[in-house]
Design an enzyme around this catalytic site. Sequence first.
Site, PDB file in Angstrom:
ATOM      1  N   ASP A 180       0.854  -1.192   0.000  1.00  0.00           N
ATOM      2  CA  ASP A 180       0.000   0.000   0.000  1.00  0.00           C
ATOM      3  C   ASP A 180       0.897   1.252   0.000  1.00  0.00           C
ATOM      4  O   ASP A 180       1.926   1.278   0.689  1.00  0.00           O
ATOM      5  CB  ASP A 180      -0.854  -0.068   1.283  1.00  0.00           C
ATOM      6  N   HIS A 181       0.526   2.252  -0.749  1.00  0.00           N
ATOM      7  CA  HIS A 181       1.261   3.518  -0.800  1.00  0.00           C
ATOM      8  C   HIS A 181       2.771   3.329  -0.955  1.00  0.00           C
ATOM      9  O   HIS A 181       3.568   3.857  -0.165  1.00  0.00           O
ATOM     10  CB  HIS A 181       0.969   4.390   0.431  1.00  0.00           C
ATOM     11  N   HIS A 219      -7.416   9.483   4.928  1.00  0.00           N
ATOM     12  CA  HIS A 219      -6.853   8.484   5.844  1.00  0.00           C
ATOM     13  C   HIS A 219      -7.021   8.927   7.291  1.00  0.00           C
ATOM     14  O   HIS A 219      -7.006  10.124   7.580  1.00  0.00           O
ATOM     15  CB  HIS A 219      -5.355   8.300   5.560  1.00  0.00           C
ATOM     16  N   GLY A 220      -7.116   7.956   8.193  1.00  0.00           N
ATOM     17  CA  GLY A 220      -7.203   8.263   9.619  1.00  0.00           C
ATOM     18  C   GLY A 220      -8.630   8.582  10.027  1.00  0.00           C
ATOM     19  O   GLY A 220      -9.579   8.208   9.337  1.00  0.00           O
ATOM     20  N   HIS A 222      -9.702   4.664  -0.631  1.00  0.00           N
ATOM     21  CA  HIS A 222      -8.848   4.685   0.570  1.00  0.00           C
ATOM     22  C   HIS A 222      -9.621   5.385   1.687  1.00  0.00           C
ATOM     23  O   HIS A 222     -10.661   5.991   1.455  1.00  0.00           O
ATOM     24  CB  HIS A 222      -7.554   5.453   0.273  1.00  0.00           C
ATOM     25  N   GLY A 223      -9.062   5.318   2.892  1.00  0.00           N
ATOM     26  CA  GLY A 223      -9.675   6.047   4.003  1.00  0.00           C
ATOM     27  C   GLY A 223     -11.007   5.465   4.421  1.00  0.00           C
ATOM     28  O   GLY A 223     -11.963   6.194   4.715  1.00  0.00           O
ATOM     29  N   GLY A 224     -11.081   4.131   4.474  1.00  0.00           N
ATOM     30  CA  GLY A 224     -12.359   3.477   4.771  1.00  0.00           C
ATOM     31  C   GLY A 224     -12.858   3.684   6.200  1.00  0.00           C
ATOM     32  O   GLY A 224     -14.065   3.639   6.448  1.00  0.00           O
ATOM     33  N   THR A 281      -7.003   2.246   9.932  1.00  0.00           N
ATOM     34  CA  THR A 281      -7.171   2.790  11.287  1.00  0.00           C
ATOM     35  C   THR A 281      -8.184   1.983  12.101  1.00  0.00           C
ATOM     36  O   THR A 281      -7.955   1.715  13.292  1.00  0.00           O
ATOM     37  CB  THR A 281      -7.613   4.269  11.188  1.00  0.00           C
TER      38      THR A 281
END
Length: 280
Positions: free
Chosen positions: A82-83, A177-178, A205-207, A230
């Site tokens: 990832d990333h 994210h987060g 992303h950022g689920g 997270t």
Amino acid sequence: MALALMTDLLREAERHNKAVGAFNVADMEMIIGAIKAAETANTPIILQIAQARLVYSPFHLIAPMMVSAARAAKIPVAVHLDHGQTLDVIQSALDYGFTSVMIDGSSLPLEQNIAITNETLAAAKKYGAGVEAELGTIGGSEGGAEKKAVTTDPETVKEFLSRAPADALAVAIGNAHGHYRGTPQLDFEVLKTIRALTPAPLVLHGGTGISDEDFRRCIDCGIRKINIATATFDAAADSIRAYCAQHDTPVFFGIHEAAVQGVYENVLRHIAVFNNEEKS
Ligand code: 13P
């Protein structure tokens, strides 16, 4: 041998209008919990780790564990970087047997993002591995510096993918994210416009913090991979905290079991939503 290709899982997800859960892991307990959930749900998943997290989870330790766990799983499991930020780490992931890698060129000017995505595609091709790219910038932080969000410009999606034909494209549509500050406001119109321009599987992303209803709307608009990090880290920490509160003298293996269980429950919950079977 259940080590799967991300590209195969995404193709299957497209056929059934689902999304594949891509769960970030940081240690053995998380790997065990995530795979146990996938086996319980009889649903393939993607195990992934972000390059920025390798400071906590040395790559030479976590990577063989992820690949080995995927191979031993009773359901197909893909293993993904990832990333990815640098070509040397991407190369290492491919050497370890990861079946896909993300190159995050989102902070670069378009031409450089296209160039580095093509370099990643060339490297991955030798291994039959898939590549995820990012266009626009997803806000928040995935273990590195906070990034300022830039919504994906649908106008550039077609050009980007025609010049850098990634297997999956991460989009920025208000996701971050987060932990979100307030309720996430996803731009479904942008998502629908992007979807109309390309058949490429899209990645959210950022689920963490996105509602089940919004997950389902995203899936109905072409999101085929959803990243959760997270929420999994929080679930492990919360479960360990609860175990410690219940025991006067917490023991290591009790903590281990609590971490596995916290991750298991969190992954299972998300898989049920991503399978997109119950319409609300
Ligand atoms: P969250 O930490 O918000 O779940 O995001 C995960 C992610 O997108 C990993 O790339």
